[in-house]
Design an enzyme around this catalytic site. Structure first.
Site: not given
Ligand code: PLP
Length: 578
Positions: A264, A313, A36, A134
């Site tokens: 940064y 990023m 998955k 679940r």
């Protein structure tokens, strides 16, 4: 990096095959490989093929969409999927011959209706809730659900092929309690008239914790990828090989003075003069932004360099320290991989982020190219890790010339040797190793690619310790236990130690072992006697063609080394090698 890609998740097909085989041997039953979420981030198609080759009988995914995508990709193996929305397209599922995990009666009816429309049988595996609260049918629903399944089966509209449940991993007692409830469900299903082939409760953790939970099938995810589901057991402990190596490269280099603000917010200032390397991987690619300052390292040329400053990023910065002068733009960087190859394991990030290895690998972004690597190709990458030197049998008889004795004025005694090639460096290590006993300390100093690892490997071989001896990596020190009566070898990478105190913190039995410390000069001043081996590459060998791929690997060019073996203190007063 020949693909030209700056970010690669290299997926080892042999590792996945090995892991599935290992699971099969361990349980003796059927294996469902759970792929998955794009194969836990590894690439579902790559993993599907490798897992089938390794002997998985079925593939498991969560969604119908994932299963249909695998069919579209040409995967013909049985596929089970078990979580369905209210409007799930069971017509497509029946058409694609998927096995459907059924959790309630309405789902069973919808599936049977689809089977009726298609004029063929739908394959059902009942999913029962035994305590996870679940997905899965609750015990109160079992009698009606199973009775209807048996009825539809007798009408030829479904085949009830399996029954399964999922554990809460809430401890041994809870596992057994869930197993007892599961036994009840299986019994009830049989009493209703069904005869399921596949009975499965265990996912990865239960597969490696208790044979009681194996039944005739296990449904495993994370172990297929070679990762451990346990916080206190490594992949190697379980006999598994991590399949993903996250690779990038150095795309820019900058020499900076002390006190330089990095990235940064300037939450990192350089301590001293150093070289910063830019690596084009950031939080868009699944490198958690909060790793910032946590102490994670990347592997560059067999050394571990800290990630410093805020993670962007698209990019992050590593402090190359004195290594910086040897690193070139384009040099490979490994962010994590199989620690047995000398790179950091994914668990470093997971631990720093207080999460599990699952979350890190599954979060590797779509911009990172997945590249399958098999034994026979594509050959786009140099082999990962430090398997740099050709194996040399102990009887190889490589000649090491006798040392030239240099009489110093008092201690230390320095013996100088010219070493012609990596085999001779290995042989020198063996020779040194034969002189060593518990409590001895050897400090190795020399540039990258000088052959320190070859030397350490030779020492380990002479001592008869469990290998492989590679450059110590995510651990500051690695202990190699003896295979016979001799002392263990403790291999320390002092390059990453902040000071002797940090070594003390590791609480190692240094007196009961032979200690080999790379870059350890100055750290062990209180040691009474020690050996310092200094390896020098010949001058002029650091020109442009001289890549830094790690100790030894760089130097298949077989350049001679000048080695100085200095014996300090009373134990080595009369020399080390003579
Ligand atoms: C994800 C999942 C698995 C696999 O879990 P691992 O811990 O990775 O082995 C097995 N069964 C179900 C129902 C799952 O959702």
């Amino acid at each position: 990096m020949k693909t030209g890609s700056m970010r690669i998740a290299e997926i080892s097909v042999p590792a996945i095959r090995h892991n599935v085989r290992r699971i099969r041997e361990h349980t003796g039953g059927t294996v469902i490989a759970v792929i998955k979420a794009n194969g836990y981030g590894h690439g579902a198609e790559i993993v599907a093929r490798a897992a089938i080759e390794g002997g998985a009988a079925l593939l498991g995914v969560t969604d119908l969409e994932e299963a249909l995508a695998l069919r579209d990709a040409g995967i013909e193996a049985p596929i089970l999927c078990w979580l369905h929305g209210a409007a799930a397209d069971f017509d497509a599922a029946v058409e694609a011959d998927l096995e459907i995990g059924v959790s309630h009666l309405a789902q069973l009816e919808a599936l049977a209706a689809a089977a009726g429309r298609a004029g063929r049988r739908a394959i059902v595996q009942f999913k029962v809730d035994t305590g996870l609260s679940r997905n899965g049918a609750a015990p109160a629903e079992w009698p009606a659900l199973f009775a209807r399944g048996a009825e539809l089966e007798s009408e030829g509209r479904v085949r009830v092929r399996g029954v399964f449940s999922h554990l809460a991993n809430a401890g041994e007692d809870n596992d057994l309690e869930q197993a007892r409830r599961f036994d009840g469900a299986v019994e009830l299903l049989r009493a209703a008239g069904c005869d399921p082939d596949l009975i499965h409760l265990a996912a990865s953790a239960a597969t490696f914790s208790s044979a009681r939970l194996h039944y005739n099938t296990v449904r495993v995810g994370v172990v297929v990828y070679g990762l451990s589901p346990f916080a206190d057991r490594t992949s190697a402990d379980l006999g598994l090989i991590p399949a993903m190596t996250l690779r990038s490269q150095i795309v820019a280099l900058r020499d900076v003075p002390p006190g330089t603000g990095v990235s940064y917010g300037y939450n990192h200032l350089t301590q001293g003069e150093t070289t910063l390397g830019l690596v084009p991987i950031g939080y868009a690619d699944g490198m958690p932004r909060a790793l910032n300052g946590g102490g994670a390292t990347v592997s560059v040329a067999e050394h571990h360099c800290p990630i410093v400053g805020r993670i962007g990023m698209d990019q992050c910065i590593v402090d190359l320290g004195s290594l910086g002068r040897k690193v070139r733009i384009g040099d490979p960087v490994v962010l994590f991989g199989d620690p047995a190859t000398g790179v950091p394991p994914v668990e470093v990030w997971a631990e720093l982020m207080r999460t599990i290895n699952y979350e890190i690998v599954v979060g590797i972004g779509s911009r990172v190219r997945r590249v399958a690597v098999d034994d026979d190709g594509p050959g786009a990458f140099p082999p990962a890790g430090p398997a740099a030197l050709p194996p040399t049998g102990s009887g190889s008889g490589v000649a090491v010339p006798p040392p030239e004795r240099v009489e110093g004025d008092g201690a230390p005694r320095i013996e100088r040797i010219e070493i012609a090639d990596p085999e001779s460096m290995h042989e020198l290590g063996r020779r040194l190793g034969r002189r060593l006993a518990a409590g001895d300390l050897v400090i190795l100093t020399g540039p990258l690619g000088a052959g320190k690892t070859a030397l350490a490997r030779g020492i380990g071989e002479a001592l008869g310790v469990r290998g492989p001896v590679t450059s110590p990596t995510f651990v500051l020190a690695r202990t190699h236990p003896p295979l016979g009566d001799g002392p263990p070898l403790i291999h320390v990478d002092a390059y990453r130690l902040a000071g002797a105190g940090e070594l003390d913190d590791l609480d190692l039995d240094l007196d009961g072992a032979v200690v080999v410390a790379e870059w350890g000069s100055g750290l062990f001043d209180e040691h009474g006697s020690w050996i310092e081996v200094t390896i020098e590459r010949p001058t002029g060998s650091t020109g442009p063609g001289d890549t830094v791929d790690g100790d030894g690997l760089a130097d298949e060019s077989v350049e001679p080394r000048a080695v100085a073996v200095a014996g300090h203190g009373p134990r080595w007063r009369s020399g080390v090698l003579t």
